[in-house]
Enzyme design. Structure first.
Site, PDB file in Angstrom:
ATOM      1  N   HIS A 295       0.847  -1.199   0.000  1.00 29.61           N
ATOM      2  CA  HIS A 295       0.000   0.000   0.000  1.00 29.61           C
ATOM      3  C   HIS A 295       0.882   1.249   0.000  1.00 29.61           C
ATOM      4  CE1 HIS A 295      -3.399  -2.586   1.106  1.00 29.61           C
ATOM      5  NE2 HIS A 295      -2.581  -3.127   1.987  1.00 29.61           N
TER       6      HIS A 295
ATOM      7  N   ALA B 212      15.690 -15.670  14.459  1.00 29.86           N
ATOM      8  CA  ALA B 212      14.233 -15.828  14.482  1.00 29.86           C
ATOM      9  C   ALA B 212      13.547 -14.519  14.863  1.00 29.86           C
ATOM     10  CB  ALA B 212      13.850 -16.930  15.460  1.00 29.86           C
TER      11      ALA B 212
ATOM     12  N   ARG C 201      19.968  -6.083  13.128  1.00 26.52           N
ATOM     13  CA  ARG C 201      21.308  -5.499  13.223  1.00 26.52           C
ATOM     14  C   ARG C 201      22.334  -6.620  13.332  1.00 26.52           C
ATOM     15  NH1 ARG C 201      18.079  -2.005  16.296  1.00 26.52           N
ATOM     16  NH2 ARG C 201      18.220   0.195  15.670  1.00 26.52           N
TER      17      ARG C 201
END
Length: 207
Positions: free
Chosen positions: A120, A177, A197
């Site tokens: 969008h 994860a 990071r």
């Protein structure tokens, strides 16, 4: 109707159902030249649940050898493409509007989403009719940012991670994860977090 007749009917019905189930399994899970076409090309040694691929006009899927795709490949826009290399495992979802390239020896865990677009516009004035347009099968891409995604060889992406548009993940990188990857990831690094990071580099003896 006597018991013998009923038994014969049950046996024939069971045989027919088993045969049909086997045929359906081949269609959806066995990937050889019989089930490749101009839009979906799957190497005979690979496995892909074809029912989880949602195509649009002009979209293409190329899956190389010894690869397993148990997740979903969804095309949001016409003329988009995804290429998947050798010895790859994908259990997450890939949502494509332009291009996603996945190299060799890549592991993509369950719950992961890879997307090459914003879906969008950031500006409400440009997205206010999106839901209404969807009802009639339309989508205005004029103000939606789209950038290709590239995942290099030997990458491991941990479960429930999100890989966003325009990202290149370098060779051998490990994505922790639940990470949200918004920028390019250097080769042979471990990254985690939202946004992801670098935690540390992977030394030569761990590669």
């Amino acid at each position: 109707m006597n018991k013998d007749a009923i038994k014969i009917i049950i046996q024939k019905t069971s045989f027919f159902l088993n045969k049909t189930a086997t045929q359906l399994e081949k269609v959806f899970f066995d990937n050889n030249d019989d089930f490749s076409n101009k839009n979906i090309k799957v190497h005979p040694s690979s496995k892909c649940n074809l029912s989880n691929i949602i195509l649009k006009n002009g979209c293409t899927v190329n899956i190389d050898e010894q690869t397993q795709v148990s997740g979903s490949i969804i095309f949001d826009k016409e003329n988009a493409s995804i290429s998947i290399g050798k010895r790859v495992f994908i259990s997450g979802s890939v949502i494509v509007a332009q291009s996603v390239k996945i190299g060799d020896d890549v592991l993509i865990s369950w719950g992961t989403t890879i997307v090459d677009h914003n879906s969008h516009s950031i500006s409400f004035s440009y997205r206010e009719k999106d839901a209404i347009d969807w009802l009639v099968g339309k989508k205005d891409w004029s103000y939606v940012k789209i950038l290709p995604v590239k995942i290099c060889n030997k990458v491991w992406i941990g479960f429930n991670s999100i890989i966003l548009k325009g990202v290149t993940i370098g060779e051998g990188a490990v994505i922790g994860a639940g990470s949200v990857v918004t920028k390019d990831i250097p080769p042979w690094t471990i990254v985690a977090g939202n946004p992801a990071r670098v935690i540390r580099e992977i030394p030569e003896d761990e590669r």
